[in-house]
Design an enzyme around this catalytic site. Structure first.
Site, PDB file in Angstrom:
ATOM      1  N   GLU A  93       0.849  -1.204   0.000  1.00 46.93           N
ATOM      2  CA  GLU A  93       0.000   0.000   0.000  1.00 46.93           C
ATOM      3  C   GLU A  93       0.882   1.251   0.000  1.00 46.93           C
ATOM      4  OE1 GLU A  93      -3.533   0.009   2.488  1.00 46.93           O
ATOM      5  OE2 GLU A  93      -2.884   1.958   3.255  1.00 46.93           O
TER       6      GLU A  93
ATOM      7  N   THR B  86      -3.924   4.905  -1.347  1.00 44.63           N
ATOM      8  CA  THR B  86      -4.953   5.399  -0.417  1.00 44.63           C
ATOM      9  C   THR B  86      -5.629   6.671  -0.944  1.00 44.63           C
ATOM     10  OG1 THR B  86      -3.366   6.681   0.851  1.00 44.63           O
ATOM     11  CG2 THR B  86      -3.783   4.422   1.586  1.00 44.63           C
TER      12      THR B  86
ATOM     13  N   ALA C 244      -8.446  11.762   3.566  1.00 44.07           N
ATOM     14  CA  ALA C 244      -9.674  12.025   4.307  1.00 44.07           C
ATOM     15  C   ALA C 244     -10.554  13.007   3.539  1.00 44.07           C
ATOM     16  CB  ALA C 244      -9.334  12.583   5.680  1.00 44.07           C
TER      17      ALA C 244
ATOM     18  N   HIS D 107      -8.094   3.042  -3.580  1.00 45.64           N
ATOM     19  CA  HIS D 107      -8.967   3.193  -2.411  1.00 45.64           C
ATOM     20  C   HIS D 107     -10.003   4.267  -2.740  1.00 45.64           C
ATOM     21  CE1 HIS D 107      -6.131   1.493   0.896  1.00 45.64           C
ATOM     22  NE2 HIS D 107      -5.730   1.064  -0.292  1.00 45.64           N
TER      23      HIS D 107
ATOM     24  N   ARG E 256     -15.666   3.327   3.863  1.00 46.14           N
ATOM     25  CA  ARG E 256     -16.504   4.449   4.261  1.00 46.14           C
ATOM     26  C   ARG E 256     -15.646   5.700   4.431  1.00 46.14           C
ATOM     27  NH1 ARG E 256     -18.647   5.125  10.222  1.00 46.14           N
ATOM     28  NH2 ARG E 256     -16.515   5.890  10.356  1.00 46.14           N
ATOM     29  N   GLY E 257     -14.535   5.562   5.155  1.00 44.45           N
ATOM     30  CA  GLY E 257     -13.690   6.708   5.488  1.00 44.45           C
ATOM     31  C   GLY E 257     -13.992   7.198   6.886  1.00 44.45           C
TER      32      GLY E 257
ATOM     33  N   TYR F 183     -11.192  -5.169  11.023  1.00 49.18           N
ATOM     34  CA  TYR F 183     -10.503  -4.657  12.216  1.00 49.18           C
ATOM     35  C   TYR F 183     -10.367  -5.771  13.242  1.00 49.18           C
ATOM     36  CZ  TYR F 183     -11.576  -0.423   9.780  1.00 49.18           C
ATOM     37  OH  TYR F 183     -11.641   0.535   8.797  1.00 49.18           O
TER      38      TYR F 183
ATOM     39  N   LYS G  57     -20.522  -6.799   3.789  1.00 52.11           N
ATOM     40  CA  LYS G  57     -19.689  -6.277   2.686  1.00 52.11           C
ATOM     41  C   LYS G  57     -19.409  -7.388   1.660  1.00 52.11           C
ATOM     42  CE  LYS G  57     -16.626  -4.039   5.562  1.00 52.11           C
ATOM     43  NZ  LYS G  57     -15.627  -3.023   6.004  1.00 52.11           N
TER      44      LYS G  57
ATOM     45  N   ARG H 214       7.983   3.690   1.723  1.00 51.86           N
ATOM     46  CA  ARG H 214       9.400   3.329   1.919  1.00 51.86           C
ATOM     47  C   ARG H 214       9.562   1.865   1.550  1.00 51.86           C
ATOM     48  NH1 ARG H 214      11.538   4.181   7.768  1.00 51.86           N
ATOM     49  NH2 ARG H 214      13.374   3.405   6.717  1.00 51.86           N
TER      50      ARG H 214
HETATM   51  P1  FAD Z   1     -17.337   0.309   7.342  1.00 49.00           P
HETATM   52  O1  FAD Z   1     -16.913  -1.063   6.998  1.00 49.00           O
HETATM   53  O2  FAD Z   1     -18.476   0.904   6.626  1.00 49.00           O
HETATM   54  O3  FAD Z   1     -17.600   0.337   8.906  1.00 49.00           O
HETATM   55  C1  FAD Z   1     -17.802   1.564   9.592  1.00 49.00           C
HETATM   56  C2  FAD Z   1     -18.962   1.401  10.571  1.00 49.00           C
HETATM   57  O4  FAD Z   1     -20.150   1.426   9.770  1.00 49.00           O
HETATM   58  C3  FAD Z   1     -18.945   0.073  11.301  1.00 49.00           C
HETATM   59  O5  FAD Z   1     -18.433   0.145  12.621  1.00 49.00           O
HETATM   60  C4  FAD Z   1     -20.388  -0.304  11.329  1.00 49.00           C
HETATM   61  O6  FAD Z   1     -20.937   0.044  12.570  1.00 49.00           O
HETATM   62  C5  FAD Z   1     -21.075   0.484  10.237  1.00 49.00           C
HETATM   63  N1  FAD Z   1     -21.571  -0.392   9.129  1.00 49.00           N
HETATM   64  C6  FAD Z   1     -20.936  -0.701   7.964  1.00 49.00           C
HETATM   65  N2  FAD Z   1     -21.682  -1.502   7.198  1.00 49.00           N
HETATM   66  C7  FAD Z   1     -22.812  -1.714   7.886  1.00 49.00           C
HETATM   67  C8  FAD Z   1     -23.979  -2.467   7.641  1.00 49.00           C
HETATM   68  N3  FAD Z   1     -24.136  -3.174   6.505  1.00 49.00           N
HETATM   69  N4  FAD Z   1     -24.943  -2.482   8.588  1.00 49.00           N
HETATM   70  C9  FAD Z   1     -24.809  -1.787   9.737  1.00 49.00           C
HETATM   71  N5  FAD Z   1     -23.728  -1.049  10.033  1.00 49.00           N
HETATM   72  C10 FAD Z   1     -22.737  -1.011   9.123  1.00 49.00           C
HETATM   73  N6  FAD Z   1      -9.459   5.818   5.278  1.00 49.00           N
HETATM   74  C11 FAD Z   1      -9.356   6.784   4.310  1.00 49.00           C
HETATM   75  O7  FAD Z   1      -9.842   7.909   4.509  1.00 49.00           O
HETATM   76  N7  FAD Z   1      -8.687   6.527   3.124  1.00 49.00           N
HETATM   77  C12 FAD Z   1      -8.147   5.322   2.849  1.00 49.00           C
HETATM   78  O8  FAD Z   1      -7.570   5.128   1.779  1.00 49.00           O
HETATM   79  C13 FAD Z   1      -8.255   4.281   3.835  1.00 49.00           C
HETATM   80  N8  FAD Z   1      -7.755   3.039   3.607  1.00 49.00           N
HETATM   81  C14 FAD Z   1      -7.924   2.056   4.543  1.00 49.00           C
HETATM   82  C15 FAD Z   1      -7.463   0.751   4.257  1.00 49.00           C
HETATM   83  C16 FAD Z   1      -7.607  -0.269   5.188  1.00 49.00           C
HETATM   84  C17 FAD Z   1      -7.111  -1.654   4.845  1.00 49.00           C
HETATM   85  C18 FAD Z   1      -8.216  -0.004   6.450  1.00 49.00           C
HETATM   86  C19 FAD Z   1      -8.343  -1.089   7.486  1.00 49.00           C
HETATM   87  C20 FAD Z   1      -8.702   1.278   6.736  1.00 49.00           C
HETATM   88  C21 FAD Z   1      -8.566   2.304   5.796  1.00 49.00           C
HETATM   89  N9  FAD Z   1      -9.056   3.601   6.035  1.00 49.00           N
HETATM   90  C22 FAD Z   1      -8.925   4.587   5.069  1.00 49.00           C
HETATM   91  C23 FAD Z   1      -9.687   3.935   7.326  1.00 49.00           C
HETATM   92  C24 FAD Z   1     -11.228   3.747   7.294  1.00 49.00           C
HETATM   93  O9  FAD Z   1     -11.778   4.640   6.353  1.00 49.00           O
HETATM   94  C25 FAD Z   1     -11.776   4.044   8.687  1.00 49.00           C
HETATM   95  O10 FAD Z   1     -11.379   3.050   9.589  1.00 49.00           O
HETATM   96  C26 FAD Z   1     -13.279   4.290   8.772  1.00 49.00           C
HETATM   97  O11 FAD Z   1     -13.589   4.773  10.063  1.00 49.00           O
HETATM   98  C27 FAD Z   1     -14.134   3.071   8.519  1.00 49.00           C
HETATM   99  O12 FAD Z   1     -14.152   2.739   7.195  1.00 49.00           O
HETATM  100  P2  FAD Z   1     -14.629   1.257   6.749  1.00 49.00           P
HETATM  101  O13 FAD Z   1     -14.569   1.190   5.291  1.00 49.00           O
HETATM  102  O14 FAD Z   1     -13.884   0.256   7.523  1.00 49.00           O
HETATM  103  O15 FAD Z   1     -16.141   1.359   7.255  1.00 49.00           O
END
Ligand code: FAD
Length: 290
Positions: free
Chosen positions: A9, A40, A43, A69, A99-100, A140, A160, A267
């Site tokens: 990444e 990535t 935000a 992403h 989601r972000g 997570y 998902k 890096r």
């Molecule tokens: P989701 O999977 O949507 O989860 C967020 C919350 O939404 C969950 O706790 C849950 O309560 C709720 N939810 C989701 N789906 C449902 C459903 N079907 N029903 C009910 N509730 C639901 N952030 C950035 O800004 N840019 C990036 O490029 C980026 N890359 C990342 C890459 C990885 C591998 C990881 C692990 C994280 C990354 N993040 C990035 C951070 C991420 O955007 C944050 O952790 C954010 O708070 C949650 O995003 P998510 O896609 O995991 O959310």
């Protein structure tokens, strides 16, 4: 033991100097033949253009498969759909659907755009509807900071997958057991897609600790002690970082894990060293030998 599948990444660079650093890392890691390399998205879509440019350059100038992403923060459904269509038209075939974080900061309440997608499940469904993308999502192993329980996180991961995700990548973590517990619980709940452990070698102790605090990643005492004070001795820190990351990967490998996703922070060295311990080699370049 067969050779693991790896991916890397990167983040989109902000300046010319950072751009040079990114491409140095890409060119040194490319010979390891990663399955894909992801870029990535800042935000609130703040890096939309830079992410797009970086992904496009990877497509145009390398033989690597880029994964873009994409988040739904501060964007309407129409805007997210438009980005997805643009990626498909540009030849991008892999999206990391997210989601972000809330623009007001991690831990504050996420408010979707009034016409926007609510979460990564909806972004995944949009990507699946728009084109035949390969879709990765997050998970997570220590639960998402907003989630009430690990079981809820597993349910979200399953939603998902039902929406079209074909692979999930974990938040970084320090101890193998953290990942293995989640993997086993998810398998018991019927999750069969690959769950890639996200490996983040420590590139900067203060930055790593800050990120761990905001993402709910626990740092065990032995880990904190191993790095204490080492930001003043970057060469020693890097040696410790590579050794700690390699130990983590080898423990996971011994438990049957055969895919690894590296948060490179643009890096090459720490990921190169860790991959070597996993049995993956690149032809040694002058730079790597220096
Ligand atoms: P989701 O999977 O949507 O989860 C967020 C919350 O939404 C969950 O706790 C849950 O309560 C709720 N939810 C989701 N789906 C449902 C459903 N079907 N029903 C009910 N509730 C639901 N952030 C950035 O800004 N840019 C990036 O490029 C980026 N890359 C990342 C890459 C990885 C591998 C990881 C692990 C994280 C990354 N993040 C990035 C951070 C991420 O955007 C944050 O952790 C954010 O708070 C949650 O995003 P998510 O896609 O995991 O959310």
């Amino acid at each position: 033991m067969s050779q693991p599948t790896i991916s890397f990444e990167f983040f989109p660079p902000k300046s010319e100097a950072m751009e040079a650093k990114l491409w140095d890392a890409v060119s040194r890691l490319a010979p390891l033949a990663p399955d894909f390399v992801s870029v990535t998205y800042g935000a609130g879509g703040s890096t939309r253009e830079r992410t797009h440019r970086t992904v496009k350059r990877i497509l145009d100038e390398t033989s690597l498969q880029p994964a873009a992403h994409l988040t739904c923060v501060a964007a309407s459904k129409a805007e997210v759909d438009e980005v997805l269509r643009e990626y498909w038209a540009a030849g991008v075939r892999h999206i990391v659907a997210l989601r972000g974080d809330p623009p007001t900061g991690v831990g504050t309440k996420f408010e979707p755009h009034p016409d926007g997608y609510m979460n990564a499940t909806e972004v995944t469904a949009a990507a699946r509807r728009i084109a035949d993308f390969e879709i990765s999502v997050s998970f997570y192993p220590e639960k998402h900071p907003e989630s009430p329980s690990l079981q809820h996180d597993i349910d979200v991961l399953k939603a998902k997958i039902d929406a079209g995700a074909t692979r999930a990548i974990s938040q970084f973590f320090c101890e193998a057991d953290v990942y293995l517990r989640f993997r086993d619980a998810a398998a018991k709940a019927g999750v069969t897609i690959p769950l890639l452990p996200g490996i983040m070698p420590v590139g900067n102790v203060a930055g790593y600790t800050r990120m761990a605090t905001s993402t709910g990643t626990s740092i065990p005492p032995w880990f904190a002690q191993a790095f204490e004070g080492l930001d003043q001795s970057p060469e020693v820190r890097d040696m410790v970082a590579a050794s700690v990351a390699a130990d983590l990967c080898l423990k996971l490998q011994a438990e049957g894990v055969d895919r690894f996703h590296f948060y490179t922070l643009n890096r090459a060295e720490l990921s190169l060293a860790t991959c070597r311990r996993l049995g993956l080699k690149t032809p040694t370049t002058d730079k790597d030998a220096a």
